[in-house]
Design an enzyme around this catalytic site. Structure first.
Site, PDB file in Angstrom:
ATOM      1  N   LYS A 145     -27.225 -24.231  17.480  1.00 39.31           N
ATOM      2  CA  LYS A 145     -27.673 -23.238  16.495  1.00 39.31           C
ATOM      3  C   LYS A 145     -28.318 -22.022  17.140  1.00 39.31           C
ATOM      4  O   LYS A 145     -28.390 -20.960  16.538  1.00 39.31           O
ATOM      5  CB  LYS A 145     -28.570 -23.907  15.470  1.00 39.31           C
ATOM      6  CG  LYS A 145     -27.768 -24.913  14.641  1.00 39.31           C
ATOM      7  CD  LYS A 145     -28.538 -25.509  13.515  1.00 39.31           C
ATOM      8  CE  LYS A 145     -27.679 -26.392  12.638  1.00 39.31           C
ATOM      9  NZ  LYS A 145     -27.431 -27.726  13.237  1.00 39.31           N
TER      10      LYS A 145
HETATM   11  C1  PLP Z   1     -26.515 -28.596  12.796  1.00 39.02           C
HETATM   12  C2  PLP Z   1     -25.896 -29.524  13.767  1.00 39.02           C
HETATM   13  C3  PLP Z   1     -24.611 -30.051  13.568  1.00 39.02           C
HETATM   14  C4  PLP Z   1     -23.817 -29.760  12.306  1.00 39.02           C
HETATM   15  O1  PLP Z   1     -23.369 -28.433  12.216  1.00 39.02           O
HETATM   16  P1  PLP Z   1     -22.829 -27.828  10.831  1.00 39.02           P
HETATM   17  O2  PLP Z   1     -22.610 -26.386  11.086  1.00 39.02           O
HETATM   18  O3  PLP Z   1     -23.943 -28.076   9.840  1.00 39.02           O
HETATM   19  O4  PLP Z   1     -21.594 -28.564  10.461  1.00 39.02           O
HETATM   20  C5  PLP Z   1     -24.054 -30.839  14.569  1.00 39.02           C
HETATM   21  N1  PLP Z   1     -24.744 -31.141  15.687  1.00 39.02           N
HETATM   22  C6  PLP Z   1     -25.987 -30.663  15.911  1.00 39.02           C
HETATM   23  C7  PLP Z   1     -26.691 -31.046  17.163  1.00 39.02           C
HETATM   24  C8  PLP Z   1     -26.607 -29.840  14.984  1.00 39.02           C
HETATM   25  O5  PLP Z   1     -27.838 -29.346  15.207  1.00 39.02           O
END
Ligand code: PLP
Length: 469
Positions: A112
């Site tokens: 993210k």
């Molecule tokens: C947020 C997250 C996901 C999922 O991603 P999305 O965009 O919500 O599908 C997968 N792995 C990790 C480590 C995350 O922080």
């Protein structure tokens, strides 16, 4: 280019107004009115570009000329200067059919950061050039909050409040959020689960009067700019495969929760990136797997797993995909979403399901299998997977065909989820940035799961922020 709502009831908007709006005012999600296409020749020319250069190329199709090139370039430079790897998102070869794209080299060790470091810079820019007050409000199951706070801490003109479920995020996630001591950050630790936090946020954003009075802005992946920033590494990964892999079918496996990351892949493919299957990897919270296999989209019971950032029952970006699946018909999307609200489930017919299955494959990975995969890859390749990435690898193993190339996204660093890793008696070394967290004081306010109390906390925090400036 202009931006429209999946539900068709918002006047077309420019790029910056779309960022500021977050959730569309008609309850839908914002999308570009036309998806730009990138020719095969242009793609070839992009092979030699750095991550930052590629970012600028892709954004130039979408920003509508609203941000001068020099300003955008400065923002991108600052955003990725915080990454620990010079390539930002390096591609690692595991064997001759499997590559891992490491998305965890940002400040909070999860993917993210890639979008939220940029979003922090962008909000700061918008605040400066437009004189807009930016009050970010979001809920997190752990990683989004940490990355969003890291993206805006100390930035002028911005305040951020993040709700997380009290004692229900991983230790590292909690520390990453609450050890930040900048005055523009408020952590509310809510006695409830993630869905409770999300519900309060939805109600506050749904109250258009409250939303505009307190200048609330979203950072979750309903915001289109996050989706767009994530398309960059799909291009980067594909273009950085070695010569030996070129010309083969390339599938991409993505650990998924809210369908945000993988929707970015769908967008990249629609722009012309020639990828094969998009493989949706989930954990036991497998609403997306059930949808791809049966055509029924129906939230199930919440399960706690080794991959808590994917413990999600309602995939908020799913509506964006539904829009394209239904032939870009916003009236149909509105009908489906109303039905989902009313009856708690929707089903697509077999013609549509065929279409879904040509575009996606999906696997819901059980807790045991997730741990097995971590153990196996540690032993065979010496590569330590975090539990989210391990779900991605399991789905790759299930769906990558002979002679095909698989790229799996590593969405988090294993040190962030040692609760799962330690069950395998694997001891790992912690990066200094994580090891040092537990010595720092924490700043958070514990609140009841009560909308009125949370709204009061926000009023105080955001009003103070307006006076401090
Ligand atoms: C947020 C997250 C996901 C999922 O991603 P999305 O965009 O919500 O599908 C997968 N792995 C990790 C480590 C995350 O922080």
């Amino acid at each position: 280019m202009q931006y429209i709502s999946t539900r068709g009831k918002v006047e077309p908007k420019g790029f910056i107004d779309t960022v500021l709006m977050g959730l569309a005012d008609d309850g839908g999600l914002m999308i570009p009115d036309v998806i730009p296409s990138v020719s095969a020749q242009t793609l070839e020319e992009w092979r030699s570009l750095s991550f930052q250069e590629l970012f600028l190329k892709i954004f130039s199709y979408y920003t509508n000329g609203e941000i001068p090139d020099g300003d955008l370039k400065d923002m991108v430079k600052r955003s990725y200067a915080s990454f620990r790897h010079p390539e930002v998102t390096p591609l690692k070869e595991i064997n001759d059919s499997l590559y891992v794209l490491e998305l965890f080299h940002g400040p909070t060790f999860a993917f993210k950061d890639v979008a939220l470091q940029f979003m922090g810079e962008l909000y700061s820019y918008i605040s400066r050039v437009r004189g807009e007050i930016i009050h970010i409000l979001g809920a997190t199951s752990g990683d989004t909050g940490a990355a969003a706070i890291a993206g805006v801490r100390g930035k002028e003109g911005i305040k951020i409040c993040i709700l997380h479920p009290h004692n229900k995020v991983s230790k590292v996630q909690e520390l990453q959020m609450t050890t930040v001591d900048d005055a523009n950050v408020l952590n509310l630790s809510v006695k409830g689960n993630f869905d409770d936090c999300q519900q309060v946020i939805k109600e506050l954003f749904g109250d258009l009067d409250f939303k505009s009075r307190y200048h609330l802005r979203a950072i979750n992946s309903i915001n289109f700019v996050r989706i767009l920033a994530q398309t960059v590494y799909y291009f980067y990964a594909y273009l950085h495969l070695p010569q030996s892999a070129q010309g083969k079918t390339v599938n991409i496996s993505v650990p998924s929760g809210n369908f945000g990351n993988i929707f970015s892949g769908y967008l990249a493919k629609k722009m012309g990136l020639p990828i094969g299957k998009l493989i949706i990897a989930t954990n036991e919270n497998n609403i997306l797997e059930r949808f791809v296999k049966t055509g029924e989209y129906k939230p199930g019971d919440f399960k706690s797993t080794h991959s808590p950032s994917m413990d999600i029952q309602v995939a908020s970006n799913f509506e964006r995909y539904l829009y394209y699946l239904l032939g870009e018909d916003s009236a149909k999307v509105s009908d489906y979403m109303a039905k989902l609200q009313r009856e708690g489930a929707i089903t697509v017919d077999s013609a549509l399901l065929d279409k879904v299955q040509t575009e996606f494959a999906a696997l819901g990975v059980k807790n045991d299998e997730c741990l097995n995969v971590i153990g196996k890859y540690k032993q065979d390749s010496g590569y330590l997977l975090d539990p989210h990435t391990a779900c991605g690898i399991a789905a790759y193993e299930a769906y990558n065909g002979p002679g095909e190339i698989g790229i799996t996204f590593a969405t988090a660093h294993p040190a962030k989820f040692d609760e799962a890793i330690s069950l395998l008696n694997i001891s790992q070394e912690f990066p200094a940035q994580i090891a040092g967290l537990s010595a720092l004081p924490q700043h958070m306010t514990v609140v009841e799961h009560d909308k009125a109390e949370i709204a009061r906390q926000l009023e105080v925090f955001y009003t103070l922020s307006a006076e401090i400036g």
